[in-house]
Design a protein around this motif. Sequence first.
Motif, PDB file in Angstrom:
ATOM      1  N   SER A 163       0.829  -1.210   0.000  1.00  0.00           N
ATOM      2  CA  SER A 163       0.000   0.000   0.000  1.00  0.00           C
ATOM      3  C   SER A 163       0.862   1.258   0.000  1.00  0.00           C
ATOM      4  O   SER A 163       0.551   2.245  -0.669  1.00  0.00           O
ATOM      5  N   LEU A 164       1.968   1.211   0.763  1.00  0.00           N
ATOM      6  CA  LEU A 164       2.844   2.368   0.833  1.00  0.00           C
ATOM      7  C   LEU A 164       3.499   2.656  -0.515  1.00  0.00           C
ATOM      8  O   LEU A 164       3.691   3.823  -0.889  1.00  0.00           O
ATOM      9  N   ALA A 165       3.812   1.611  -1.278  1.00  0.00           N
ATOM     10  CA  ALA A 165       4.426   1.805  -2.592  1.00  0.00           C
ATOM     11  C   ALA A 165       3.495   2.575  -3.527  1.00  0.00           C
ATOM     12  O   ALA A 165       3.945   3.291  -4.432  1.00  0.00           O
ATOM     13  N   LYS A 166       2.167   2.454  -3.311  1.00  0.00           N
ATOM     14  CA  LYS A 166       1.202   3.149  -4.164  1.00  0.00           C
ATOM     15  C   LYS A 166       1.206   4.654  -3.919  1.00  0.00           C
ATOM     16  O   LYS A 166       0.687   5.419  -4.729  1.00  0.00           O
ATOM     17  N   ALA A 167       1.783   5.073  -2.802  1.00  0.00           N
ATOM     18  CA  ALA A 167       1.856   6.504  -2.514  1.00  0.00           C
ATOM     19  C   ALA A 167       2.951   7.187  -3.323  1.00  0.00           C
ATOM     20  O   ALA A 167       2.991   8.419  -3.399  1.00  0.00           O
ATOM     21  N   TYR A 168       3.822   6.373  -3.915  1.00  0.00           N
ATOM     22  CA  TYR A 168       4.899   6.915  -4.751  1.00  0.00           C
ATOM     23  C   TYR A 168       4.574   6.590  -6.207  1.00  0.00           C
ATOM     24  O   TYR A 168       4.673   5.434  -6.632  1.00  0.00           O
ATOM     25  N   ILE A 169       4.179   7.599  -6.967  1.00  0.00           N
ATOM     26  CA  ILE A 169       3.748   7.391  -8.354  1.00  0.00           C
ATOM     27  C   ILE A 169       4.967   7.501  -9.265  1.00  0.00           C
ATOM     28  O   ILE A 169       5.669   8.520  -9.272  1.00  0.00           O
ATOM     29  N   ARG A 170       5.200   6.429 -10.020  1.00  0.00           N
ATOM     30  CA  ARG A 170       6.364   6.350 -10.890  1.00  0.00           C
ATOM     31  C   ARG A 170       5.952   6.190 -12.350  1.00  0.00           C
ATOM     32  O   ARG A 170       4.825   5.755 -12.639  1.00  0.00           O
ATOM     33  N   ALA A 171       6.864   6.548 -13.244  1.00  0.00           N
ATOM     34  CA  ALA A 171       6.597   6.430 -14.680  1.00  0.00           C
ATOM     35  C   ALA A 171       6.522   4.956 -15.064  1.00  0.00           C
ATOM     36  O   ALA A 171       7.441   4.184 -14.756  1.00  0.00           O
ATOM     37  N   PRO A 172       5.440   4.522 -15.749  1.00  0.00           N
ATOM     38  CA  PRO A 172       5.307   3.112 -16.118  1.00  0.00           C
ATOM     39  C   PRO A 172       6.155   2.723 -17.328  1.00  0.00           C
ATOM     40  O   PRO A 172       6.394   1.543 -17.566  1.00  0.00           O
ATOM     41  N   PHE A 173       6.598   3.719 -18.106  1.00  0.00           N
ATOM     42  CA  PHE A 173       7.440   3.449 -19.275  1.00  0.00           C
ATOM     43  C   PHE A 173       8.149   4.735 -19.680  1.00  0.00           C
ATOM     44  O   PHE A 173       7.827   5.816 -19.171  1.00  0.00           O
ATOM     45  N   ASP A 174       9.137   4.600 -20.559  1.00  0.00           N
ATOM     46  CA  ASP A 174       9.813   5.789 -21.090  1.00  0.00           C
ATOM     47  C   ASP A 174       8.833   6.585 -21.946  1.00  0.00           C
ATOM     48  O   ASP A 174       8.075   6.007 -22.731  1.00  0.00           O
ATOM     49  N   GLY A 175       8.860   7.900 -21.820  1.00  0.00           N
ATOM     50  CA  GLY A 175       7.975   8.705 -22.639  1.00  0.00           C
ATOM     51  C   GLY A 175       8.086  10.178 -22.319  1.00  0.00           C
ATOM     52  O   GLY A 175       9.051  10.629 -21.689  1.00  0.00           O
ATOM     53  N   VAL A 176       7.078  10.915 -22.770  1.00  0.00           N
ATOM     54  CA  VAL A 176       6.995  12.354 -22.519  1.00  0.00           C
ATOM     55  C   VAL A 176       5.774  12.598 -21.642  1.00  0.00           C
ATOM     56  O   VAL A 176       4.680  12.103 -21.923  1.00  0.00           O
ATOM     57  N   ILE A 177       5.968  13.341 -20.574  1.00  0.00           N
ATOM     58  CA  ILE A 177       4.857  13.638 -19.671  1.00  0.00           C
ATOM     59  C   ILE A 177       4.217  14.953 -20.080  1.00  0.00           C
ATOM     60  O   ILE A 177       4.894  15.905 -20.476  1.00  0.00           O
ATOM     61  N   GLY A 178       2.904  14.985 -20.011  1.00  0.00           N
ATOM     62  CA  GLY A 178       2.167  16.152 -20.495  1.00  0.00           C
ATOM     63  C   GLY A 178       1.944  17.201 -19.421  1.00  0.00           C
ATOM     64  O   GLY A 178       2.779  17.404 -18.520  1.00  0.00           O
ATOM     65  N   LEU A 179       0.799  17.861 -19.489  1.00  0.00           N
ATOM     66  CA  LEU A 179       0.502  18.977 -18.593  1.00  0.00           C
ATOM     67  C   LEU A 179       0.018  18.467 -17.237  1.00  0.00           C
ATOM     68  O   LEU A 179      -0.791  17.542 -17.143  1.00  0.00           O
ATOM     69  N   ARG A 180       0.518  19.105 -16.191  1.00  0.00           N
ATOM     70  CA  ARG A 180       0.176  18.696 -14.826  1.00  0.00           C
ATOM     71  C   ARG A 180      -1.208  19.202 -14.448  1.00  0.00           C
ATOM     72  O   ARG A 180      -1.568  20.354 -14.719  1.00  0.00           O
ATOM     73  N   GLN A 181      -1.995  18.341 -13.781  1.00  0.00           N
ATOM     74  CA  GLN A 181      -3.356  18.689 -13.387  1.00  0.00           C
ATOM     75  C   GLN A 181      -3.505  18.933 -11.885  1.00  0.00           C
ATOM     76  O   GLN A 181      -4.594  19.282 -11.419  1.00  0.00           O
ATOM     77  N   VAL A 182      -2.420  18.746 -11.114  1.00  0.00           N
ATOM     78  CA  VAL A 182      -2.476  18.935  -9.658  1.00  0.00           C
ATOM     79  C   VAL A 182      -1.287  19.777  -9.214  1.00  0.00           C
ATOM     80  O   VAL A 182      -0.316  19.951  -9.953  1.00  0.00           O
TER      81      VAL A 182
END
Length: 358
Positions: A163-182
């Motif tokens: 459960s604690l690992a879910k608190a750390y959000i990591r990139a699932p694959f190489d790519g480009v991240i878009g616009l932040r919503q938070v």
Amino acid sequence: MSKTIKTILILVAVTLVGYLLYSKIFKNDAQDPAISGGGPMAQKVAVDVYVVSPSAFQNKISTTGTVLPNEEVELRSEVAGKVTNIQFTEGSRVRKGQLLLTVNAQEMQAQLQKLQSNQKLYRDMEQRQRTLLEKDYISRQEYDQVSNQLATATADIQALKASLAKAYIRAPFDGVIGLRQVSEGSYVSANTPIAQIVDISPVKVEFSIPGRYSQMVKKGDKITFTSEGSPTEYEATIYATQPIIDPATRTMQVRAIYDNKNEEVKPGAFVKVNLGLKEVEEAILIPTESIIPEATGHKVFLAKGGKAVPQMIKIGQRSETMIQVLEGLAPGDTIIQSGVLQARPGADLTIRKVKNGK
């Protein structure tokens, strides 16, 4: 003979002569096509003709499609809580496993420390109880009770770590991240979108082809495509096809992949796709302007013996200027190419130009 009678006879003679003259002139005019307006059957139609001959032709499918990212995901948190740390820049490249965002996990970390302390306690107790059991100072039941407590504590720690690992959000694959919503301090839940990650190198090109060509398209075939607003032509390779034909549209979905190393092709773009099929060595091709569409099919006019002869045909694929004829024509046939709209069945023809299909 009285004067009145003479006058009457003169009038009758003048009338008769006038009638004869009028009849002769009217008859001659009616026999002259230039005056009577006899129509196309009465005059020769000036046309250009095309002599049919077989030539090599590659059957092509021209269709439209859409560019898709290689991978795409919208990041969301699996646990609810306050965002405590954001570690990415909008529009930047990220690597698989890279930490992007942290949700407040202090409470879970405190619970984990508590469980780890209990686990240490139960482990020490288990070791002591094992020693006593070996010396027959305690019963097996007393030892099993402590052993079960240790196993339960260990399982609780593993569950809490997951459960604690879910608190750390990591990139699932190489790519480009878009616009932040938070933002930091925002409260997020499973329904809160955080950002979008896309892999756009390579990209996929998705399009559909008529079902009748489903057996002609296979993995590894090449396509060319152009993106909307750009004249540049790109080449992609088919890597997968839908195993069924859509019964509603009678088409089959196909996907091709393009490396997009320079990332010039953007996902979501509308593209025009050309797919080359089997080449026909001896195809009958005629100019598109020589064909007359009809309710029952397509028609051309042959030039035979100086007259226009209608001929129904069955057409196949087409290019910008030529169209394939599957049935109805043979090599050596002469068809009307220019002036076809003025031609009528049986009309006399005046041939201005002859073009050979070779």
